[in-house]
Write a protein that holds these residues in place. Sequence first.
Motif, short mmCIF file in Angstrom:
data_model
loop_
_atom_site.label_atom_id
_atom_site.label_comp_id
_atom_site.label_asym_id
_atom_site.label_seq_id
_atom_site.Cartn_x
_atom_site.Cartn_y
_atom_site.Cartn_z
N ASN A 44 0.82 -1.21 0.00
CA ASN A 44 0.00 0.00 0.00
C ASN A 44 0.86 1.27 0.00
OD1 ASN A 44 -2.46 1.08 -0.22
ND2 ASN A 44 -3.20 0.47 1.81
N ALA A 45 1.99 1.21 -0.69
CA ALA A 45 2.92 2.35 -0.66
C ALA A 45 3.11 2.97 -2.03
CB ALA A 45 4.26 1.89 -0.10
N SER A 46 2.38 2.49 -3.02
CA SER A 46 2.57 3.02 -4.37
C SER A 46 1.97 4.42 -4.49
CB SER A 46 1.92 2.09 -5.39
OG SER A 46 1.93 2.70 -6.66
N ALA A 47 2.70 5.30 -5.16
CA ALA A 47 2.22 6.67 -5.32
C ALA A 47 1.14 6.76 -6.39
CB ALA A 47 3.39 7.58 -5.69
N ASP A 48 0.99 5.69 -7.18
CA ASP A 48 0.04 5.74 -8.29
C ASP A 48 -1.25 4.96 -8.03
OD1 ASP A 48 1.77 7.29 -9.86
OD2 ASP A 48 2.92 5.49 -10.35
N VAL A 49 -1.30 4.28 -6.90
CA VAL A 49 -2.52 3.51 -6.58
C VAL A 49 -3.18 4.13 -5.36
CG1 VAL A 49 -3.43 1.26 -5.91
CG2 VAL A 49 -1.57 1.40 -7.57
N TYR A 50 -4.43 4.52 -5.54
CA TYR A 50 -5.15 5.19 -4.45
C TYR A 50 -6.27 4.29 -3.95
CZ TYR A 50 -2.81 9.21 -6.50
OH TYR A 50 -1.87 10.07 -6.99
N GLU A 51 -6.16 3.88 -2.72
CA GLU A 51 -7.27 3.11 -2.13
C GLU A 51 -8.07 4.06 -1.28
OE1 GLU A 51 -7.18 -0.74 -0.43
OE2 GLU A 51 -5.47 -1.37 -1.65
N ILE A 52 -9.27 4.34 -1.73
CA ILE A 52 -10.11 5.32 -1.02
C ILE A 52 -11.24 4.58 -0.32
CG2 ILE A 52 -11.62 7.32 -1.33
CD1 ILE A 52 -10.01 7.69 -4.05
N ASP A 53 -11.38 4.84 0.98
CA ASP A 53 -12.50 4.25 1.71
C ASP A 53 -13.65 5.25 1.65
OD1 ASP A 53 -14.24 3.01 3.37
OD2 ASP A 53 -13.20 3.55 5.22
N ALA A 54 -14.64 4.93 0.84
CA ALA A 54 -15.72 5.89 0.63
C ALA A 54 -16.54 6.13 1.89
CB ALA A 54 -16.64 5.40 -0.49
N ALA A 55 -16.44 5.20 2.85
CA ALA A 55 -17.21 5.39 4.08
C ALA A 55 -16.70 6.61 4.84
CB ALA A 55 -17.10 4.15 4.95
N SER A 56 -15.38 6.88 4.76
CA SER A 56 -14.85 8.03 5.49
C SER A 56 -14.44 9.18 4.57
CB SER A 56 -13.67 7.59 6.36
OG SER A 56 -12.78 6.82 5.59
N ASN A 57 -14.44 8.95 3.25
CA ASN A 57 -14.11 10.04 2.32
C ASN A 57 -15.22 10.20 1.31
OD1 ASN A 57 -11.17 10.49 3.14
ND2 ASN A 57 -11.23 8.31 2.70
N ARG A 58 -16.40 10.45 1.81
CA ARG A 58 -17.55 10.42 0.91
C ARG A 58 -17.93 11.79 0.37
NH1 ARG A 58 -22.49 10.50 4.24
NH2 ARG A 58 -23.34 9.02 2.76
N GLY A 59 -17.30 12.83 0.88
CA GLY A 59 -17.73 14.19 0.55
C GLY A 59 -17.28 14.64 -0.83
N ILE A 60 -17.88 15.72 -1.27
CA ILE A 60 -17.62 16.28 -2.60
C ILE A 60 -16.17 16.75 -2.73
CG2 ILE A 60 -18.54 18.53 -1.86
CD1 ILE A 60 -19.00 17.18 -5.36
N GLU A 61 -15.60 17.27 -1.61
CA GLU A 61 -14.23 17.81 -1.69
C GLU A 61 -13.22 16.70 -2.02
OE1 GLU A 61 -15.23 16.98 2.56
OE2 GLU A 61 -16.21 17.89 0.84
#
Length: 632
Positions: A85-102
Amino acid sequence: MSYVVLARKLRPQRFSDLIGQEVIAQILQNAIRSNRVAHAFLFSGSRGVGKTSAARILTKALNCLEPDNVDPCNACENCLEISSNASADVYEIDAASNRGIENIRELRENVKYAPARCRYKVYIIDEAHMLTLESFNALLKTLEEPPNHVKFILATTDPHKVPVTILSRCQRYDFQRIPLPQMLEFLNQAAVQENLQLSQKSLELIARHATGGMRDALTSLDQVLSFAGEQASESEVRQILGIADASMRFQLLECLFRKQLGSAMQAFQEIYQHGFDLQELLQELLQSVKTLSLYLALSGDLSFAEVAEDEQEQYCQLASLTTQGELQQMFHLLMQLEEQMKRSVHARICFEMTLLQLASVQPLVGVKDMLQQIRTLRQEVDGRVDSPGPVLAKTRDQSNQFQPTKSPTNPSFYASAANVASPPHVVEEPPVSSELPIESFEERASVAKTAIQRLKAKGSGTGLEQKKTPNFGIEPQQSLKPTEFRERKSSESWLEVGSEQRDEPEEPPLNWQEFVQFVHNRASVIGTLLRTALPVDLQADVWRLRFRHPPDLFNKEHQAKLEQLAQEFAGRSVDIQRDDQPTIEGTTLQEYDQWKNQELKRQRESQAREDAQVKDILQIFAGSEVYDIELH
Ligand SMILES: [Zn+2]
């Protein structure tokens, strides 16, 4: 070195490691091989079935520097970075905590830039259904036409909450729950690999408990190991997972089937005191009831039900104690219990109350059986009575005759009819069965039986066939003895006439109708009483009031009031006398209205019977009746 939980340690690293998702793995591999990888994916499925793992493997496979065919090598720089989980090109986003428009705006900005080291920038959005609608909308454009160097992988446990606009822009893959045998095989391998000495039965308990989610299974395995060590016994596994012993569960079910409430409660107490989870127990009971139901429906074939071999015999024994109908009712009650337990803090009380109900479940009698029983009953009755009498009438109006409390022949009926303040009308009543205060089928049957026998015993003196004679056929001069009168009264009034076709009765003279209406408007009680009186010659000086069934209510006060109203109506002084001599001539307003209503009802009924759908129903369900017709 810190301990790594099994779920992470044994995480799939290659496409072939994706247990239970072989088809999806194959499709993804083919896509990579033919260089036709979509730019957006949606992985859906319940928790722990391999969605995120598949997303990681796909990401690595797309960026691997030395791929092994289409599988990632898991050894090159890119693979290692992505794995940790250290790659600068792969983004794992947890939508439960990053759900906002920003968060999505930031993502959109970021998408433009080329990847730093990998071939593709990959955005893995976990629990994607948690994004706000605004965020979804902001994502739409990017998702439709992302730059060539970008891939999106959305993972969700709830695809129904993902907007259709998003779904249509993604390639969707539905991950299945992992089948029990495959999960068991994997757990066996894991046990060997980790040098664990768990019995086959224990592993099976864990696999079953996980209901298709590998992560749950591995987490349970971890839990067992940390509590009981590498040689946990079966009962320890049960204890830790909160699963009731199968034998206890079977005992409880057996008591319920045998309707032994006391023993059932005792079995439940034991399970409860062992500290087993009630929610688990409920799930297991549901499972068992379903299995038994399948067993009966498939004539003993249990291959669909994922039943452990040593439990099959117990299921066979239990199945002999119950019926499909009983199981369906029990299942229904258990489902209700599940709902109650979600809302209530008194889970145990809810459970015990449901056990009480479960122990008293009686198999329902099907319509077919019921009809058969009625037929048998009829034949029985016909066989007992010597002279051929009237048969049980089919129409509802006639069946009212058998109703013990509301029968129109009951004298109190008239008193109450005359009592009401507004003019009584014929109201189409609900089916007679719902009015009977008698609960069981047997009781109803016995009431019907008695009624039929009573009617037959009376022979032709009174009863149904008498009603075919209209009361207008009787000569007015004919004198009647009081006894005869009473008999006719009970059999020939309009009130008891069935729905069979009748000649139209003589309509009460219009001026009489007007007078009754006039009185009703001024004094409704007297008006209602007048509706049961025979028309009076309004030209005469003396108006002789004759009632079909002389009401007790019509007193001197009423008479005085009526004289006053009559004077007002006729414009002259009128002498009103009450004539209580029995009479049957003429038609009262009440009778006439009743006839009109019945006529209307009959017209509607014949209209309804002409309807194609109704025709079909009557043909398919022999013995069906048409009533309570509502026009729309
Ligand atoms: Zn690699």
